[in-house]
Design an enzyme around this catalytic site. Structure first.
Site, PDB file in Angstrom:
ATOM      1  N   ASN A 274      -8.470   6.385  16.166  1.00  0.00           N
ATOM      2  CA  ASN A 274      -8.245   6.294  17.608  1.00  0.00           C
ATOM      3  C   ASN A 274      -7.230   7.295  18.136  1.00  0.00           C
ATOM      4  O   ASN A 274      -6.648   7.095  19.190  1.00  0.00           O
ATOM      5  CB  ASN A 274      -7.789   4.883  17.975  1.00  0.00           C
TER       6      ASN A 274
ATOM      7  N   ASN B   3       1.298  -3.257 -11.526  1.00  0.00           N
ATOM      8  CA  ASN B   3       2.423  -2.323 -11.482  1.00  0.00           C
ATOM      9  C   ASN B   3       3.348  -2.513 -12.677  1.00  0.00           C
ATOM     10  O   ASN B   3       4.569  -2.532 -12.527  1.00  0.00           O
ATOM     11  CB  ASN B   3       3.228  -2.522 -10.189  1.00  0.00           C
TER      12      ASN B   3
ATOM     13  N   SER C 189      -1.381  -1.844  -5.300  1.00  0.00           N
ATOM     14  CA  SER C 189      -1.803  -2.561  -4.091  1.00  0.00           C
ATOM     15  C   SER C 189      -2.352  -1.603  -3.052  1.00  0.00           C
ATOM     16  O   SER C 189      -3.229  -1.954  -2.262  1.00  0.00           O
ATOM     17  CB  SER C 189      -0.620  -3.319  -3.480  1.00  0.00           C
TER      18      SER C 189
ATOM     19  N   TYR D  49     -10.870  -8.976 -15.002  1.00  0.00           N
ATOM     20  CA  TYR D  49     -12.156  -9.652 -15.156  1.00  0.00           C
ATOM     21  C   TYR D  49     -13.299  -8.669 -14.923  1.00  0.00           C
ATOM     22  O   TYR D  49     -13.222  -7.778 -14.078  1.00  0.00           O
ATOM     23  CB  TYR D  49     -12.251 -10.833 -14.198  1.00  0.00           C
TER      24      TYR D  49
ATOM     25  N   ASP E  96      -3.692  -0.328  15.676  1.00  0.00           N
ATOM     26  CA  ASP E  96      -4.610   0.391  14.801  1.00  0.00           C
ATOM     27  C   ASP E  96      -5.598  -0.529  14.088  1.00  0.00           C
ATOM     28  O   ASP E  96      -6.447  -0.052  13.328  1.00  0.00           O
ATOM     29  CB  ASP E  96      -3.831   1.179  13.747  1.00  0.00           C
TER      30      ASP E  96
ATOM     31  N   GLN F  79      -2.330  11.194  15.641  1.00  0.00           N
ATOM     32  CA  GLN F  79      -2.741  10.368  14.514  1.00  0.00           C
ATOM     33  C   GLN F  79      -2.429  11.085  13.215  1.00  0.00           C
ATOM     34  O   GLN F  79      -2.687  12.276  13.059  1.00  0.00           O
ATOM     35  CB  GLN F  79      -4.239  10.088  14.602  1.00  0.00           C
TER      36      GLN F  79
ATOM     37  N   ASP G 207      -4.698 -11.498   1.121  1.00  0.00           N
ATOM     38  CA  ASP G 207      -3.339 -10.978   0.988  1.00  0.00           C
ATOM     39  C   ASP G 207      -2.378 -11.855   1.789  1.00  0.00           C
ATOM     40  O   ASP G 207      -2.569 -13.069   1.851  1.00  0.00           O
ATOM     41  CB  ASP G 207      -3.316  -9.523   1.479  1.00  0.00           C
TER      42      ASP G 207
ATOM     43  N   ALA H 107      -7.852  -8.308 -11.806  1.00  0.00           N
ATOM     44  CA  ALA H 107      -8.469  -7.001 -12.031  1.00  0.00           C
ATOM     45  C   ALA H 107      -9.130  -6.896 -13.394  1.00  0.00           C
ATOM     46  O   ALA H 107     -10.136  -6.199 -13.556  1.00  0.00           O
ATOM     47  CB  ALA H 107      -7.410  -5.903 -11.887  1.00  0.00           C
TER      48      ALA H 107
ATOM     49  N   VAL I  53      -2.504   5.884  12.203  1.00  0.00           N
ATOM     50  CA  VAL I  53      -3.144   6.366  10.983  1.00  0.00           C
ATOM     51  C   VAL I  53      -4.637   6.085  11.055  1.00  0.00           C
ATOM     52  O   VAL I  53      -5.118   5.436  11.979  1.00  0.00           O
ATOM     53  CB  VAL I  53      -2.552   5.683   9.726  1.00  0.00           C
TER      54      VAL I  53
ATOM     55  N   ALA J  72     -14.711  -7.726 -11.434  1.00  0.00           N
ATOM     56  CA  ALA J  72     -13.800  -7.111 -10.462  1.00  0.00           C
ATOM     57  C   ALA J  72     -13.631  -5.646 -10.822  1.00  0.00           C
ATOM     58  O   ALA J  72     -13.645  -5.272 -11.990  1.00  0.00           O
ATOM     59  CB  ALA J  72     -12.451  -7.818 -10.459  1.00  0.00           C
TER      60      ALA J  72
ATOM     61  N   HIS K  76       2.674  -6.740   3.908  1.00  0.00           N
ATOM     62  CA  HIS K  76       1.866  -6.214   2.806  1.00  0.00           C
ATOM     63  C   HIS K  76       0.379  -6.212   3.138  1.00  0.00           C
ATOM     64  O   HIS K  76      -0.322  -5.214   2.944  1.00  0.00           O
ATOM     65  CB  HIS K  76       2.141  -7.048   1.554  1.00  0.00           C
TER      66      HIS K  76
END
Length: 526
Positions: A175, A253, A317, A267, A139, A100, A130, A265, A179, A270, A162
């Site tokens: 596990n 970005n 992201s 607001y 995973d 891992q 998303d 973002a 990752v 958020a 994504h």
């Protein structure tokens, strides 16, 4: 509306030493001499007897498979391969365990330390709004709950990659393969608000937020953004937040730029997250602005990807789900969305970026969880603002900050340090609570201490609402407890309290100017 920057794809494939299975012939044994170990696929009893007769040793005879593993001479094995009732003969190769990977971002925010402390996020629900989630990913499978499509695709499966990448950052299973995520045992829910082309409408995003709130999920993770606002999306963000959802969104970005945080973002309900690279610098692509609340790793992040594989992507992201996973950890321990937000703010690490770049600082998962007292008491854990060389110790609902000898005094000017209390204190407007100051003998005639309490959490003492407690304590006094009056306009219920302590210590009459070090001076906030 998505943010995407693909790196080199890596697939989770078993490494098999030796040749692949062959329909006929001897796989992986070209030029073999002496004794070899092979798997023999047989057809019927005669083939099985032939394998037994050829073998010097039968290693394994499978009960449910027409297969035997034998050790035999290379010559005998080649003879077996020529029999019509032998399906195949292959070298008994080896497979390697897939270790891992600990992605650098998970390591940097100390999520792995939280895991070792037993914090997994179990019981919390994260809505990944998303492109969907790969439901077959090894995973993610164990943590996957339900999903809903808002994009018109007809399924919430991820056709882009994504959303799966973001899901792994937030909550990949621990596990021993692939990752690991910031959280490891929360439940993931896929709200497919972006199509397989990575884009979606304001209406789709708003519908996903409404769904997350109506389902009672703890966190809504939005790794998406637009340069302009939407009243519909704002209404949905407010609805979700007011119904207990911690709304986390990527800042955008558009960097390098200033005052360019995207929506949703930007607001107020958020959490806007900017991106950092592995050297703690601001990622070149990261949007910045006054709305940025936290920074998190976003440059070259390795995580799960569509098709059961893994990929390295960069963007805010990727920063967003780091914070989403941390929020889930806190809410799994009983914090509300507003408490979790305050805890993330107060325990963030100052990495020296501008406030419009890092907000309160870099996400620190372990500090946030260590500061969580389940809704009682207050832990002052903002170690980035302590003098170098000092540390803290404490127990449940209480934290002691020791100011060591390196804060030496050479003049009468007051020195001060700020301590941000991570645990909420239950207050009532017009009421009061106590702060206890514990003075250990540092070898000085007197200690002077001022305690300021900031209710606004606005990081600007000059404009903060403050309560001031002043006390002159001689050496023969070890403790002093001050009653802090709560302003009539203070927030009700549980709130965070930021404390500034200023002190002055001297040896002998102040007129002599004999100033020295402050040794073992502590403040306890209960």
């Amino acid at each position: 509306m998505s943010e995407k920057n693909k790196g080199v794809s890596r697939r989770n494939v078993l490494k098999v030493a030796g040749g692949a299975m062959a329909a006929t012939g001897v796989a992986g044994l070209a030029g073999a001499k002496g004794k070899v170990e092979v798997n023999v696929g047989v057809r019927g009893k005669r083939a099985r007897r032939a394998a037994e007769n050829a073998a010097d040793h039968v290693v394994r005879d499978f009960d449910s498979l027409d297969v035997m593993t034998i050790r035999a001479s290379a010559k005998a094995v080649k003879g077996l391969a020529k029999r019509k009732n032998v399906r195949y003969v292959e070298k008994n190769g080896t497979v390697e365990a897939l270790a891992q990977t600990l992605p650098w971002g998970i390591d940097r925010v100390d999520a792995d330390v939280a895991h070792s402390n037993g914090d997994t996020g179990s019981g919390a629900d994260i809505a990944i709004l998303d492109t969907g989630i790969d439901s077959d990913h090894p995973d993610l499978q164990a943590n996957l709950g339900t999903g809903k499509d808002f994009s018109g695709k007809g399924t919430w499966e991820d056709g882009d990659g994504h959303g799966t990448h973001c899901a792994g950052i937030a909550n990949a299973v621990n596990n021993s393969e692939g990752v690991v995520g910031v959280s490891t045992e929360a439940t993931l829910h896929a709200g497919k608000v972006l199509g397989d082309d990575g884009s979606g409408s304001f209406s789709d995003v708003a519908a996903g937020l409404e769904w997350a709130a109506d389902q009672g999920y703890d966190v809504a993770s939005l790794s998406l953004g637009a340069s302009s606002g939407s009243s519909t999306v704002k209404d949905a963000v407010d609805y979700a937040y007011n119904n207990g959802v911690l709304v986390v969104s990527s800042a955008g970005n558009s960097g390098p730029c200033s005052d360019c945080v995207g929506y949703p973002a930007a607001y107020s309900n958020a959490i806007a997250v900017s991106s950092t690279d592995s050297d703690d610098t601001l990622s070149s692509f990261s949007s910045t602005g006054s709305e940025v609340e936290l920074a998190a790793p976003g440059g070259s992040i390795y995580s799960t990807y569509q098709g059961g594989g893994y990929d390295t992507l960069s963007g805010t992201s990727m920063s967003c789900p780091h914070v989403s996973g941390a929020g889930a950890q806190l809410m799994a321990k009983g914090q509300t969305n507003t408490e979790a937000r305050s805890t993330l703010q107060s325990t963030a690490e100052d990495i020296g970026l501008g406030s419009n770049e890092q907000g309160y600082g870099l996400l620190d998962v372990e500090a946030a969880l260590n500061g969580d007292t389940g809704g009682g008491g207050g832990d002052c854990l903002d170690a980035t603002q302590w003098p170098s060389g000092t540390g803290s110790s404490g127990a449940e609902n209480i934290d002691t900050v020791a100011l060591g000898g390196d804060v030496s005094k050479s003049s009468a000017d007051n020195a001060y340090e700020d301590f941000t209390c991570a645990g909420p204190v239950t207050v009532s407007p017009g009421g009061s609570f106590d702060i206890s100051l514990d003075y250990s003998d540092g070898g000085f005639d007197s200690h002077y201490a001022n305690v300021y309490v900031d209710w606004d959490q606005n990081k600007d003492w000059s404009t903060a609402t403050e309560t001031v407690v002043m006390q002159d304590v001689s050496d023969d006094t070890s403790t002093y407890t001050a009653t802090v009056d709560v302003p009539s306009d203070a927030p009700t219920g549980e709130t965070l309290v930021r404390v500034r302590l200023s002190w002055n210590a001297f040896d002998g009459p102040s007129a002599t100017g004999e100033y020295g070090e402050v040794n073992d001076f502590t403040v306890e906030v209960q």
